[in-house]
Design a protein around this motif. Structure first.
Motif, PDB file in Angstrom:
ATOM      1  N   MET A  59     -16.733  -6.377  18.453  1.00 10.81           N
ATOM      2  CA  MET A  59     -17.242  -6.847  17.175  1.00 10.81           C
ATOM      3  C   MET A  59     -17.321  -5.700  16.182  1.00 10.81           C
ATOM      4  SD  MET A  59     -20.247  -9.645  17.185  1.00 10.81           S
ATOM      5  CE  MET A  59     -21.076  -8.811  18.501  1.00 10.81           C
ATOM      6  N   ASN A  60     -16.962  -5.987  14.938  1.00 13.05           N
ATOM      7  CA  ASN A  60     -16.943  -4.921  13.938  1.00 13.05           C
ATOM      8  C   ASN A  60     -17.842  -5.248  12.749  1.00 13.05           C
ATOM      9  OD1 ASN A  60     -14.750  -3.109  15.015  1.00 13.05           O
ATOM     10  ND2 ASN A  60     -13.769  -5.130  15.026  1.00 13.05           N
ATOM     11  N   PHE A  61     -18.515  -4.239  12.295  1.00 17.47           N
ATOM     12  CA  PHE A  61     -19.364  -4.366  11.110  1.00 17.47           C
ATOM     13  C   PHE A  61     -19.111  -3.171  10.212  1.00 17.47           C
ATOM     14  CE2 PHE A  61     -21.470  -6.104  14.787  1.00 17.47           C
ATOM     15  CZ  PHE A  61     -21.827  -7.382  14.369  1.00 17.47           C
ATOM     16  N   GLU A  62     -19.252  -3.398   8.914  1.00 19.83           N
ATOM     17  CA  GLU A  62     -19.038  -2.286   7.992  1.00 19.83           C
ATOM     18  C   GLU A  62     -20.166  -2.239   6.967  1.00 19.83           C
ATOM     19  OE1 GLU A  62     -14.703  -1.299   7.096  1.00 19.83           O
ATOM     20  OE2 GLU A  62     -15.593  -1.669   5.120  1.00 19.83           O
ATOM     21  N   TYR A  63     -20.633  -1.047   6.693  1.00 21.44           N
ATOM     22  CA  TYR A  63     -21.730  -0.884   5.735  1.00 21.44           C
ATOM     23  C   TYR A  63     -21.375   0.203   4.726  1.00 21.44           C
ATOM     24  CZ  TYR A  63     -24.094  -3.253   9.584  1.00 21.44           C
ATOM     25  OH  TYR A  63     -24.429  -4.132  10.581  1.00 21.44           O
ATOM     26  N   GLN A  64     -21.727  -0.037   3.474  1.00 25.47           N
ATOM     27  CA  GLN A  64     -21.490   0.955   2.416  1.00 25.47           C
ATOM     28  C   GLN A  64     -22.764   1.778   2.211  1.00 25.47           C
ATOM     29  OE1 GLN A  64     -18.407   0.918   0.912  1.00 25.47           O
ATOM     30  NE2 GLN A  64     -17.848  -0.884   2.150  1.00 25.47           N
ATOM     31  N   VAL A  65     -22.587   3.064   1.980  1.00 22.33           N
ATOM     32  CA  VAL A  65     -23.744   3.924   1.718  1.00 22.33           C
ATOM     33  C   VAL A  65     -23.526   4.670   0.408  1.00 22.33           C
ATOM     34  CG1 VAL A  65     -25.177   5.823   2.593  1.00 22.33           C
ATOM     35  CG2 VAL A  65     -24.094   4.242   4.198  1.00 22.33           C
ATOM     36  N   GLU A  66     -24.529   4.631  -0.466  1.00 21.21           N
ATOM     37  CA  GLU A  66     -24.456   5.346  -1.742  1.00 21.21           C
ATOM     38  C   GLU A  66     -25.065   6.737  -1.601  1.00 21.21           C
ATOM     39  OE1 GLU A  66     -23.213   5.005  -4.947  1.00 21.21           O
ATOM     40  OE2 GLU A  66     -22.135   3.421  -3.867  1.00 21.21           O
ATOM     41  N   GLY A  67     -24.343   7.751  -2.065  1.00 24.24           N
ATOM     42  CA  GLY A  67     -24.906   9.097  -2.065  1.00 24.24           C
ATOM     43  C   GLY A  67     -26.105   9.159  -3.008  1.00 24.24           C
ATOM     44  N   GLY A  68     -27.127   9.859  -2.612  1.00 27.37           N
ATOM     45  CA  GLY A  68     -28.286  10.075  -3.483  1.00 27.37           C
ATOM     46  C   GLY A  68     -29.332   8.985  -3.455  1.00 27.37           C
ATOM     47  N   ASP A  69     -29.025   7.851  -2.816  1.00 24.62           N
ATOM     48  CA  ASP A  69     -29.984   6.741  -2.815  1.00 24.62           C
ATOM     49  C   ASP A  69     -30.930   6.855  -1.618  1.00 24.62           C
ATOM     50  OD1 ASP A  69     -31.354   4.442  -3.198  1.00 24.62           O
ATOM     51  OD2 ASP A  69     -29.658   3.073  -2.901  1.00 24.62           O
ATOM     52  N   PHE A  70     -31.830   7.832  -1.698  1.00 23.38           N
ATOM     53  CA  PHE A  70     -32.724   8.101  -0.561  1.00 23.38           C
ATOM     54  C   PHE A  70     -33.652   6.937  -0.250  1.00 23.38           C
ATOM     55  CE2 PHE A  70     -31.453  12.395  -1.603  1.00 23.38           C
ATOM     56  CZ  PHE A  70     -31.277  12.956  -0.362  1.00 23.38           C
ATOM     57  N   SER A  71     -34.037   6.182  -1.298  1.00 29.78           N
ATOM     58  CA  SER A  71     -35.016   5.121  -1.049  1.00 29.78           C
ATOM     59  C   SER A  71     -34.446   4.003  -0.177  1.00 29.78           C
ATOM     60  CB  SER A  71     -35.555   4.564  -2.364  1.00 29.78           C
ATOM     61  OG  SER A  71     -34.501   4.051  -3.130  1.00 29.78           O
ATOM     62  N   HIS A  72     -33.112   3.875  -0.155  1.00 27.13           N
ATOM     63  CA  HIS A  72     -32.538   2.843   0.705  1.00 27.13           C
ATOM     64  C   HIS A  72     -31.908   3.408   1.981  1.00 27.13           C
ATOM     65  CE1 HIS A  72     -32.763   0.372  -3.030  1.00 27.13           C
ATOM     66  NE2 HIS A  72     -33.224  -0.490  -2.132  1.00 27.13           N
ATOM     67  N   ALA A  73     -32.016   4.711   2.157  1.00 26.70           N
ATOM     68  CA  ALA A  73     -31.455   5.293   3.376  1.00 26.70           C
ATOM     69  C   ALA A  73     -32.156   4.692   4.580  1.00 26.70           C
ATOM     70  CB  ALA A  73     -31.641   6.809   3.357  1.00 26.70           C
ATOM     71  N   GLY A  74     -31.386   4.331   5.590  1.00 25.44           N
ATOM     72  CA  GLY A  74     -31.993   3.737   6.784  1.00 25.44           C
ATOM     73  C   GLY A  74     -31.698   2.258   6.926  1.00 25.44           C
ATOM     74  N   SER A  75     -31.150   1.643   5.870  1.00 23.89           N
ATOM     75  CA  SER A  75     -30.913   0.196   5.969  1.00 23.89           C
ATOM     76  C   SER A  75     -29.790  -0.115   6.964  1.00 23.89           C
ATOM     77  CB  SER A  75     -30.625  -0.407   4.601  1.00 23.89           C
ATOM     78  OG  SER A  75     -29.572   0.279   3.973  1.00 23.89           O
ATOM     79  N   THR A  76     -28.779   0.744   7.021  1.00 25.50           N
ATOM     80  CA  THR A  76     -27.720   0.525   8.007  1.00 25.50           C
ATOM     81  C   THR A  76     -28.286   0.681   9.420  1.00 25.50           C
ATOM     82  OG1 THR A  76     -26.055   1.358   6.493  1.00 25.50           O
ATOM     83  CG2 THR A  76     -25.459   1.308   8.823  1.00 25.50           C
ATOM     84  N   SER A  77     -29.103   1.708   9.607  1.00 31.74           N
ATOM     85  CA  SER A  77     -29.706   1.932  10.930  1.00 31.74           C
ATOM     86  C   SER A  77     -30.510   0.712  11.376  1.00 31.74           C
ATOM     87  CB  SER A  77     -30.621   3.151  10.899  1.00 31.74           C
ATOM     88  OG  SER A  77     -29.935   4.254  10.374  1.00 31.74           O
ATOM     89  N   SER A  78     -31.266   0.151  10.442  1.00 32.22           N
ATOM     90  CA  SER A  78     -32.080  -1.013  10.800  1.00 32.22           C
ATOM     91  C   SER A  78     -31.206  -2.218  11.135  1.00 32.22           C
ATOM     92  CB  SER A  78     -33.038  -1.365   9.660  1.00 32.22           C
ATOM     93  OG  SER A  78     -34.014  -0.357   9.533  1.00 32.22           O
ATOM     94  N   ALA A  79     -30.129  -2.399  10.386  1.00 30.04           N
ATOM     95  CA  ALA A  79     -29.229  -3.532  10.644  1.00 30.04           C
ATOM     96  C   ALA A  79     -28.560  -3.379  12.012  1.00 30.04           C
ATOM     97  CB  ALA A  79     -28.175  -3.629   9.544  1.00 30.04           C
ATOM     98  N   VAL A  80     -28.105  -2.176  12.307  1.00 30.81           N
ATOM     99  CA  VAL A  80     -27.439  -1.938  13.592  1.00 30.81           C
ATOM    100  C   VAL A  80     -28.440  -2.096  14.742  1.00 30.81           C
ATOM    101  CG1 VAL A  80     -26.261  -0.192  15.004  1.00 30.81           C
ATOM    102  CG2 VAL A  80     -25.656  -0.480  12.582  1.00 30.81           C
ATOM    103  N   LYS A  81     -29.644  -1.656  14.488  1.00 31.45           N
ATOM    104  CA  LYS A  81     -30.689  -1.784  15.507  1.00 31.45           C
ATOM    105  C   LYS A  81     -30.925  -3.253  15.854  1.00 31.45           C
ATOM    106  CE  LYS A  81     -34.897  -0.727  14.272  1.00 31.45           C
ATOM    107  NZ  LYS A  81     -35.977   0.178  13.850  1.00 31.45           N
ATOM    108  N   ARG A  82     -30.994  -4.079  14.818  1.00 34.79           N
ATOM    109  CA  ARG A  82     -31.216  -5.509  15.041  1.00 34.79           C
ATOM    110  C   ARG A  82     -30.089  -6.104  15.886  1.00 34.79           C
ATOM    111  NH1 ARG A  82     -33.189 -10.493  13.575  1.00 34.79           N
ATOM    112  NH2 ARG A  82     -31.520 -11.959  13.128  1.00 34.79           N
ATOM    113  N   ILE A  83     -28.860  -5.721  15.568  1.00 35.87           N
ATOM    114  CA  ILE A  83     -27.709  -6.238  16.313  1.00 35.87           C
ATOM    115  C   ILE A  83     -27.795  -5.816  17.787  1.00 35.87           C
ATOM    116  CG2 ILE A  83     -25.206  -5.972  16.605  1.00 35.87           C
ATOM    117  CD1 ILE A  83     -25.096  -5.811  13.473  1.00 35.87           C
TER     118      ILE A  83
END
Lengths: 141, 457
Positions: A1-25
């Protein structure tokens, strides 16, 4: 299974959202909690690296029954000397940054200790690619 | 002990109006609606009681033992949280409250937090151990322990596996009374519960074999009984408060937000209340995003135990009264004042509880290959749903519906948007859609005659 997530440089307040999504999976798939934790700690570190150093990045996650493989590709300044960056305590951070508790030179070593496999490629001025894998059945740790 | 998971929260279907408010507030998605009534998924429920507070018609109740069972014992003992007296208005004295409780037939009255000084010592010792996991997570709130079991199993090694004050004080009471020559079979210890989670913890303890108490009385039930006795003046004021009164300031602070960390050595100790706040924070801890924290005091209720769902009074007033009483107490009490402290070694030997096991609710299947197939399907379905989380399907969210569908527990056509789409392409008739809706909400809400007499065009 494949998932893809975009990350914006400098957006510290949203850092961690990919980690949380992957954790849930991983939890939904029933991966051993200890492996979930190690993977997420490494991924979080890698995700924050993109936010902190790169302009933008893509995190691709590939999961099967045996392993999780995560590839983080970023557009950014790149790492001039990967060998040094992999050493504990090595950091390019200024003394001021270190004083604030960042740049302890534990980023890549910490990722390495939490993943079974870690590979870093970088082209200065273009970007960095981190490939990391954890296996679900305990290989020799 | 992990099988047959016990819940103190029960639904009265005859009172229930099938509004699904409980479904909406459940932090673990443990409730869905079927045949017009809520269905509880036992494995997911952590007994936090949000549903109890949300129910507009009081159709959720919390079971308790028959009060009459106290008379089965020659020596019935009441073990009540110190917040019990804080339920009453200031003009009702502590002495009146205690006298009314004696009037009910109890031989001895103890406050649960009597053993807090010992717990505080043990927590200090654990914090001084450099090899202990960090952050150490308090196991005081049973709803939080269960939340970690079902949602954050990777944090189970961080739990500080010690007994709550309720157990320690109970151990002391039994030992002490037996030392005074009272036969074990005569002693019945009844715990006054401020919440459903404490009751569930007694009825199916996590990490130990058997509960220390003989029965449970709901706090609001006792409050009503005591208040009535006081109002009707049908009791005698007594002076003998026995082993009740002397208790340290930290003991009275303990069940308030910040009470556990109030007297810990300096370090980074955090107190977080409300189950959603706790959940958000644990998410960060699990990511490794929270560094250098030593101790986490986590409570499911807003204002901690002052906000227990079985409290009779307003949580802010309870907290205020409790803190006021605490401020009048001394920092430390002597063994002469609190005889429990004379049992320090006896209690410390018994303070540990066994391992707490994961009870992951998120897992889609035990077989990972099957779980993956289900997940793919769930993603495919969820992508097509409106993400309105309207609960018309009977589930808390679009995601909850798709997870139920892939586990063959629900039909994707329960979604009203899916129904409308299928109707447009003649893949579903209105009659079929109504049949499905009736399966969720019952016949009454979809009775075609119920709008009769109203001018609706």
């Amino acid at each position: 299974m494949n998932f893809e997530y975009q990350v914006e440089g400098g957006d510290f307040s949203h850092a961690g959202s990919t980690s949380s999504a992957v954790k849930r999976i991983m939890k939904q798939l029933g991966v051993d909690p200890a492996i979930v934790k190690r993977t997420v700690v490494a991924l979080y570190e890698a995700e924050v690296n993109i936010v902190a150093h790169a302009y933008r990045g893509v995190i691709s996650v590939d999961l099967d029954e045996e392993r999780i493989r995560i590839v983080l590709d970023d557009e950014g300044p790149g790492i001039p000397d990967i060998g040094k960056a992999m050493q504990k305590g090595y950091s390019t951070a200024s003394p001021e940054v270190r004083e604030m508790g960042f740049g302890a030179g534990m980023g890549l070593p910490n990722m390495q200790s939490n993943m079974d496999e870690l590979k870093v490629d970088s082209v200065v001025g273009k970007g960095t690619r981190v490939e990391m894998t954890n296996y679900f059945t305990a290989k020799n740790e | 002990m992990e099988e047959g998971f016990h819940h103190a929260l029960k639904f009265k279907t005859d009172l229930c109006i099938g509004c699904s408010h409980c479904t909406g507030v459940c932090p673990t998605g443990a409730i869905h609606v079927q045949d017009g009534h809520p269905r509880l998924e036992s494995d997911r429920c952590v007994d936090c009681g949000r549903c109890y507070l949300a129910c507009p018609v009081n159709a959720i109740y919390i079971e308790q033992d028959d009060f009459q069972t106290i008379y089965n014992y020659k020596c019935p003992v009441i073990l009540m949280p110190s917040t019990f007296s804080a339920q009453f208005p200031e003009k009702i004295s502590q002495r009146a409250i205690l006298s009314a409780i004696y009037h009910l037939g109890f031989k001895y009255i103890y406050e649960v937090e009597k053993s807090v000084d010992i717990l505080n010592e043990v927590i200090r010792q654990r914090l001084a151990d450099p090899d202990a996991e960090r952050p150490l997570i308090s196991t005081f709130c049973p709803a939080i322990v269960r939340l970690i079991q079902v949602k954050f199993p990777s944090l189970l090694p961080n739990l500080l596996l010690i007994r709550p004050p309720m157990d320690l004080t109970s151990l002391y009471i039994r030992r002490n009374l037996m030392d005074q020559g009272i036969p074990a079979e005569d002693i019945g210890i009844f715990y006054v519960a401020p919440c459903a989670a404490k009751i569930a913890a007694i009825k199916s303890p996590v990490g130990e074999e058997k509960a220390q108490n003989d029965g449970v009385i709901n706090m609001n039930y006792l409050y009503n009984k005591v208040f009535r006795i006081i109002k009707q003046g049908e009791y005698q004021l007594r002076d003998d408060e026995f082993d009740f009164h002397p208790i340290s300031r930290r003991s009275l602070m303990w069940t308030m937000t910040g009470g556990e960390i109030y007297d810990l050595p300096s370090g980074r100790n955090l107190a977080i209340d409300d189950i959603q706040n706790v959940s958000d924070f644990l998410e960060k801890v699990e990511n490794g995003d929270v560094e250098g924290v030593d101790y986490l005091e986590l409570r499911a209720c807003d204002e901690s135990c002052a906000g227990g769902i079985l409290c009779a009074a307003n949580r802010f007033l309870v907290a205020e009264r409790q803190k006021k009483r605490a401020s009048q107490k001394s920092e430390n009490v002597t063994v002469e004042e609190n005889r429990l402290l004379g049992y320090r070694e006896y209690l410390k030997e018994r303070i540990s509880v066994g391992e707490v096991k994961p009870r992951s609710m998120d897992k889609l299947d035990d077989d990972m290959a099957v779980a993956m197939r289900k997940m793919k399907r769930s993603f495919e379905l969820n992508r097509r749903l409106p993400q309105v989380d309207c609960r018309i399907c009977g589930y808390k969210s679009c995601q909850a519906l798709t997870d139920a569908v892939v586990n063959n527990k629900a039909d994707i056509r329960q979604c009203i948007f899916v129904q409308r789409i299928l109707e447009q392409t003649d893949k579903m008739t209105t009659a079929e859609a109504i049949r499905i809706e009736r399966g969720i909400w019952g016949d009454q809400k979809l009775d075609k005659d119920s709008m009769k007499g109203l001018d609706i065009t």
